[in-house]
Design an enzyme around this catalytic site. Structure first.
Site, short mmCIF file in Angstrom:
data_model
loop_
_atom_site.label_atom_id
_atom_site.label_comp_id
_atom_site.label_asym_id
_atom_site.label_seq_id
_atom_site.Cartn_x
_atom_site.Cartn_y
_atom_site.Cartn_z
N ASP A 131 0.85 -1.19 0.00
CA ASP A 131 0.00 0.00 0.00
C ASP A 131 0.89 1.25 0.00
OD1 ASP A 131 -3.23 0.52 0.90
OD2 ASP A 131 -1.83 2.20 1.07
N GLN A 161 -14.21 2.91 1.38
CA GLN A 161 -13.65 2.47 0.10
C GLN A 161 -13.39 3.68 -0.80
OE1 GLN A 161 -16.00 -0.40 -2.13
NE2 GLN A 161 -14.42 -0.63 -3.70
N VAL A 173 -11.12 3.22 -3.75
CA VAL A 173 -10.79 2.72 -5.10
C VAL A 173 -11.84 1.68 -5.47
CG1 VAL A 173 -9.07 1.56 -6.53
CG2 VAL A 173 -8.31 3.12 -4.71
N HIS A 233 -10.48 -5.04 -3.34
CA HIS A 233 -9.13 -5.34 -2.83
C HIS A 233 -9.25 -5.69 -1.35
CE1 HIS A 233 -10.00 -1.05 -2.59
NE2 HIS A 233 -9.29 -1.01 -1.46
N HIS A 260 -7.19 -5.65 2.18
CA HIS A 260 -6.03 -5.11 2.89
C HIS A 260 -5.53 -6.19 3.87
CE1 HIS A 260 -6.98 -0.70 2.16
NE2 HIS A 260 -8.16 -1.23 1.94
P1 AMP Z 1 -9.73 1.60 0.14
O1 AMP Z 1 -9.74 2.93 0.85
O2 AMP Z 1 -10.19 0.44 0.93
O3 AMP Z 1 -10.42 1.71 -1.20
O4 AMP Z 1 -8.21 1.30 -0.15
C1 AMP Z 1 -7.50 1.85 -1.21
C2 AMP Z 1 -6.06 1.74 -0.83
O5 AMP Z 1 -5.28 1.90 -2.01
C3 AMP Z 1 -5.59 2.79 0.17
O6 AMP Z 1 -5.08 2.14 1.33
C4 AMP Z 1 -4.51 3.55 -0.59
O7 AMP Z 1 -3.45 3.94 0.23
C5 AMP Z 1 -4.09 2.54 -1.63
N1 AMP Z 1 -3.50 3.10 -2.84
C6 AMP Z 1 -3.97 4.16 -3.55
N2 AMP Z 1 -3.18 4.38 -4.62
C7 AMP Z 1 -2.20 3.45 -4.58
C8 AMP Z 1 -1.06 3.16 -5.39
N3 AMP Z 1 -0.77 3.88 -6.50
N4 AMP Z 1 -0.25 2.12 -5.03
C9 AMP Z 1 -0.53 1.39 -3.92
N5 AMP Z 1 -1.58 1.62 -3.12
C10 AMP Z 1 -2.41 2.63 -3.43
#
Ligand code: AMP
Length: 112
Positions: free
Chosen positions: A30, A92, A94, A98, A100
């Site tokens: 992450d 969420q 993205v 996914h 974590h």
């Molecule tokens: P969520 O908030 O559950 O949708 O998690 C999205 C996660 O993606 C967050 O923990 C971000 O820090 C992570 N994230 C966003 N952009 C990137 C990236 N380019 N590479 C790795 N992790 C990312």
């Protein structure tokens, strides 16, 4: 349909630290870790969220969960937490499913 951020990472258009890849998923670090160990297990199929998974995704969902256990074993984690944020109310950000994996510090319960 526009590619998700994670599809761009899967296809190598955006760099990420990749710890594992197989035909179904990738595992990356992450970018904004919330614990000393914080990785994301991401299916290659861009399912928007857990709510959008269908019955025919059951085997894939099982694979993702199994992969979490594999990653934890590989990293020698004793205690760890697997989290799916589903929807904006749950944090969420993205819209590409996914999981974590968080570890390396004491994790409180209930989560915030
Ligand atoms: P969520 O908030 O559950 O949708 O998690 C999205 C996660 O993606 C967050 O923990 C971000 O820090 C992570 N994230 C966003 N952009 C990137 C990236 N380019 N590479 C790795 N992790 C990312």
């Amino acid at each position: 349909m526009e590619k998700t951020l994670f599809s761009k990472i899967i296809e190598g258009e955006i760099p990420a630290e990749r710890l594992h890849e197989d035909e179904h998923c990738i595992v990356i670090k992450d970018i904004n870790p919330q614990a000393p160990f914080h990785v994301l297990v991401i299916p290659k199929e861009p399912i928007a969220s857990l709510s959008d998974a269908k019955e025919n995704h059951a085997a894939l969902l099982g694979h993702l969960m199994w992969q979490c256990g594999q990653m934890a074993e590989q990293a020698g984690l004793k205690g760890y937490r697997v989290v799916i944020n589903n929807g904006r109310d749950a944090g969420q950000t993205v819209d590409h499913l996914h999981l974590h994996i968080l570890a390396g510090r004491s994790l409180t319960w209930p989560p915030g």
